[in-house]
Design a protein around this motif. Structure first.
Motif, mmCIF file in Angstrom:
data_model
loop_
_atom_site.group_PDB
_atom_site.id
_atom_site.type_symbol
_atom_site.label_atom_id
_atom_site.label_comp_id
_atom_site.label_asym_id
_atom_site.label_seq_id
_atom_site.Cartn_x
_atom_site.Cartn_y
_atom_site.Cartn_z
ATOM 1 N N PRO A 151 -34.998 46.235 -32.636
ATOM 2 C CA PRO A 151 -35.506 47.163 -33.003
ATOM 3 C C PRO A 151 -37.124 47.608 -32.999
ATOM 4 C CG PRO A 151 -33.636 46.579 -33.918
ATOM 5 C CD PRO A 151 -33.653 45.919 -33.925
ATOM 6 N N ILE A 152 -37.268 47.380 -34.244
ATOM 7 C CA ILE A 152 -38.929 47.828 -34.205
ATOM 8 C C ILE A 152 -40.057 47.090 -33.532
ATOM 9 C CG2 ILE A 152 -39.733 45.367 -35.313
ATOM 10 C CD1 ILE A 152 -41.311 48.825 -36.536
ATOM 11 N N GLY A 153 -39.866 46.165 -32.428
ATOM 12 C CA GLY A 153 -40.448 45.187 -31.341
ATOM 13 C C GLY A 153 -39.820 46.090 -30.353
ATOM 14 N N LYS A 209 -46.181 50.529 -40.668
ATOM 15 C CA LYS A 209 -45.085 50.430 -42.148
ATOM 16 C C LYS A 209 -44.798 48.943 -42.404
ATOM 17 C CE LYS A 209 -45.568 55.436 -44.337
ATOM 18 N NZ LYS A 209 -43.984 56.455 -44.508
ATOM 19 N N CYS A 210 -44.175 48.713 -41.511
ATOM 20 C CA CYS A 210 -42.962 47.525 -41.181
ATOM 21 C C CYS A 210 -43.838 46.378 -41.250
ATOM 22 C CB CYS A 210 -43.082 47.187 -39.588
ATOM 23 S SG CYS A 210 -41.541 45.813 -39.323
ATOM 24 N N ILE A 211 -43.247 45.667 -42.526
ATOM 25 C CA ILE A 211 -43.680 44.639 -43.193
ATOM 26 C C ILE A 211 -42.504 43.025 -42.541
ATOM 27 C CG2 ILE A 211 -43.759 45.303 -45.626
ATOM 28 C CD1 ILE A 211 -41.295 44.958 -46.669
ATOM 29 N N ARG A 212 -42.338 43.287 -41.729
ATOM 30 C CA ARG A 212 -42.254 42.190 -40.443
ATOM 31 C C ARG A 212 -41.003 41.113 -41.311
ATOM 32 N NH1 ARG A 212 -44.468 44.416 -37.550
ATOM 33 N NH2 ARG A 212 -46.322 43.924 -36.464
ATOM 34 N N CYS A 213 -39.823 42.481 -42.074
ATOM 35 C CA CYS A 213 -38.072 41.626 -42.896
ATOM 36 C C CYS A 213 -37.543 41.042 -41.686
ATOM 37 C CB CYS A 213 -38.776 42.626 -44.187
ATOM 38 S SG CYS A 213 -37.564 43.891 -42.885
ATOM 39 N N ALA A 214 -37.288 41.578 -40.900
ATOM 40 C CA ALA A 214 -36.340 41.775 -39.671
ATOM 41 C C ALA A 214 -35.233 41.974 -40.171
ATOM 42 C CB ALA A 214 -36.724 40.157 -39.622
ATOM 43 N N ALA A 215 -34.915 42.945 -41.133
ATOM 44 C CA ALA A 215 -33.894 43.100 -41.857
ATOM 45 C C ALA A 215 -33.024 44.637 -40.364
ATOM 46 C CB ALA A 215 -33.524 44.258 -42.635
ATOM 47 N N CYS A 216 -33.880 45.266 -39.478
ATOM 48 C CA CYS A 216 -33.696 46.049 -38.361
ATOM 49 C C CYS A 216 -32.728 44.429 -37.266
ATOM 50 C CB CYS A 216 -34.658 46.761 -38.183
ATOM 51 S SG CYS A 216 -35.465 46.178 -37.850
ATOM 52 N N PHE A 217 -33.479 43.914 -37.246
ATOM 53 C CA PHE A 217 -32.886 42.272 -36.324
ATOM 54 C C PHE A 217 -31.867 42.575 -36.630
ATOM 55 C CE2 PHE A 217 -37.123 40.126 -34.836
ATOM 56 C CZ PHE A 217 -37.484 41.272 -34.992
ATOM 57 N N ASN A 218 -31.348 42.179 -37.964
ATOM 58 C CA ASN A 218 -29.889 41.125 -38.477
ATOM 59 C C ASN A 218 -28.782 42.362 -38.385
ATOM 60 O OD1 ASN A 218 -31.354 38.960 -39.379
ATOM 61 N ND2 ASN A 218 -31.524 39.593 -41.073
ATOM 62 N N VAL A 229 -30.673 50.683 -42.235
ATOM 63 C CA VAL A 229 -31.012 49.327 -43.456
ATOM 64 C C VAL A 229 -33.196 48.974 -43.787
ATOM 65 C CG1 VAL A 229 -29.403 47.882 -42.902
ATOM 66 C CG2 VAL A 229 -31.926 47.813 -41.560
ATOM 67 N N CYS A 230 -33.595 49.251 -43.286
ATOM 68 C CA CYS A 230 -35.516 49.763 -43.025
ATOM 69 C C CYS A 230 -35.844 49.847 -44.897
ATOM 70 C CB CYS A 230 -36.235 50.273 -42.338
ATOM 71 S SG CYS A 230 -37.664 50.713 -41.904
ATOM 72 N N PRO A 231 -36.335 49.200 -45.216
ATOM 73 C CA PRO A 231 -36.923 49.100 -46.687
ATOM 74 C C PRO A 231 -37.969 49.614 -47.068
ATOM 75 C CG PRO A 231 -37.520 47.044 -45.791
ATOM 76 C CD PRO A 231 -36.383 47.475 -44.744
ATOM 77 N N VAL A 232 -38.754 50.368 -45.637
ATOM 78 C CA VAL A 232 -39.823 50.278 -45.992
ATOM 79 C C VAL A 232 -39.424 52.533 -45.077
ATOM 80 C CG1 VAL A 232 -41.149 49.539 -46.218
ATOM 81 C CG2 VAL A 232 -41.022 49.704 -43.656
ATOM 82 N N LYS A 233 -38.198 52.409 -44.656
ATOM 83 C CA LYS A 233 -37.748 54.150 -44.148
ATOM 84 C C LYS A 233 -38.505 54.710 -42.552
ATOM 85 C CE LYS A 233 -35.773 55.376 -48.829
ATOM 86 N NZ LYS A 233 -35.312 54.715 -48.474
ATOM 87 N N ILE A 234 -38.059 53.467 -42.080
ATOM 88 C CA ILE A 234 -39.100 53.973 -40.549
ATOM 89 C C ILE A 234 -38.101 54.361 -39.584
ATOM 90 C CG2 ILE A 234 -39.893 53.085 -37.941
ATOM 91 C CD1 ILE A 234 -41.313 50.558 -40.113
ATOM 92 N N ASP A 235 -38.479 55.425 -39.643
ATOM 93 C CA ASP A 235 -37.111 56.365 -38.256
ATOM 94 C C ASP A 235 -36.964 55.289 -37.174
ATOM 95 O OD1 ASP A 235 -39.447 57.195 -37.919
ATOM 96 O OD2 ASP A 235 -39.392 58.776 -37.387
ATOM 97 N N ILE A 236 -37.319 54.511 -37.192
ATOM 98 C CA ILE A 236 -36.626 53.658 -36.184
ATOM 99 C C ILE A 236 -35.918 54.050 -35.117
ATOM 100 C CG2 ILE A 236 -36.188 50.822 -34.638
ATOM 101 C CD1 ILE A 236 -36.353 50.260 -37.748
ATOM 102 N N HIS A 237 -34.731 54.230 -35.026
ATOM 103 C CA HIS A 237 -34.208 54.338 -33.716
ATOM 104 C C HIS A 237 -34.439 56.136 -33.713
ATOM 105 C CE1 HIS A 237 -32.212 57.427 -36.836
ATOM 106 N NE2 HIS A 237 -30.978 57.541 -35.865
#
Ligand code: SF4
Length: 273
Positions: free
Chosen positions: A150-152, A121-130, A180-188
């Motif tokens: 994190p998404i990478g 679902k990632c839209i590559r906004c990079a909020a998770c990077f920041n 912070v992920c706007p599309v609610k990916i359970d990254i961690h």
């Protein structure tokens, strides 16, 4: 002279321009390219051939969904209300060509993995990077992959476990990325899951496997644990060079913390009433 000048007439009439695609709309058949500099627009409008490469997950069903995603993207990326250039392409200009390349590159495999498909679902906004405490200190190149952060670290092991198996371990699992992920990916949670998958499939680095086995033994034997603590403190106080040397990656860029004379357990025994 004009031939070599980057602003010369020749460079403004390049034959082909290559762009990405941020979103494509199934309802209308259009696709959208977002930039703040207008670089994609310049290429696409000056070249005879526009080649647009699109990850197959970039498709949104209806035009009304596009507005939501465009706003999510920039607000999460740079805090702007909207990207400076959001260019919509539907067909080639008269006499010109347009080609769309649909890129899979492991996405279908990822889609088939129940625990990880949400990351598409990632839209590559990079909020998770920041927000990531690891990315903020290490920077993009340390991830040795095209999509860092994190998404990478979730997407890359899907392509090559051998090469990118270290990435899911380079995280504190603090959860700030998921927050912070706007599309609610359970990254961690996916990073944590990748660790288990990688260890089970034998792709964890050898040094990490050995260290984890040793730690399991130490932490499950109280007498070994206390003994190891005592020994560590003795060496740090009396022979600090055994720990503070070039072989210790932590010491290379930081000072080691001062060593206490006793453990918390010993202090507690002495001071409890
Ligand atoms: S995972 Fe979420 S926060 Fe990170 S880049 Fe993708 S959409 Fe943005």
């Amino acid at each position: 002279m004009q031939r070599d000048c980057i602003y010369g007439r020749n460079s403004l009439t390049r034959r082909a321009a290559l762009t990405g695609i941020n979103f494509a709309v199934a309802e209308t058949g259009e696709f959208v390219v977002c930039t703040n500099e207008g670089n994609a627009d310049m290429g696409a409008h000056l070249a005879d051939v526009h080649i647009a490469c699109m990850g197959i997950e970039k498709l949104v069903p209806l035009k009304k969904h596009l507005g939501v995603f465009l706003r999510l993207l920039t607000r999460s990326a740079t805090g702007q209300p909207i990207t400076t250039y959001s260019s919509h392409f539907k067909k080639p200009r008269p006499g010109k060509e347009m080609h769309i390349v649909l890129v899979d590159n492991g996405r279908s495999v990822h889609l088939g993995r129940k625990e990880f498909r949400n990351s598409l679902k990632c839209i590559r906004c990079a909020a998770c990077f920041n927000t990531c405490p690891v990315y903020r200190r290490s920077g993009g190149h340390s991830y040795h992959t095209a999509v860092a952060g994190p998404i990478g670290s979730i997407l890359a092991p899907n392509l090559d476990r051998e090469k990118y198996g270290d990435l899911p371990f380079a995280s504190t699992l603090c959860g700030s990325c998921s927050n912070v992920c706007p599309v609610k990916i359970d990254i961690h949670e996916q990073l944590y899951k990748w660790r288990q998958v990688l260890v089970q499939s034998g792709h964890a680095p050898l040094a990490k496997k050995a260290a984890m086995k040793t730690m399991t033994w130490v932490l499950s034997n109280p007498s070994v644990y206390h003994g190891a603590g005592k020994m560590g403190r003795w060496f740090m106080l009396n022979a600090p060079f055994t720990v503070n040397n070039g072989m210790n990656p932590w010491y290379k860029q930081r000072d080691m913390p001062p060593v206490p004379k006793q453990s918390f357990g010993e202090w507690y025994k002495k001071n409890k009433k």
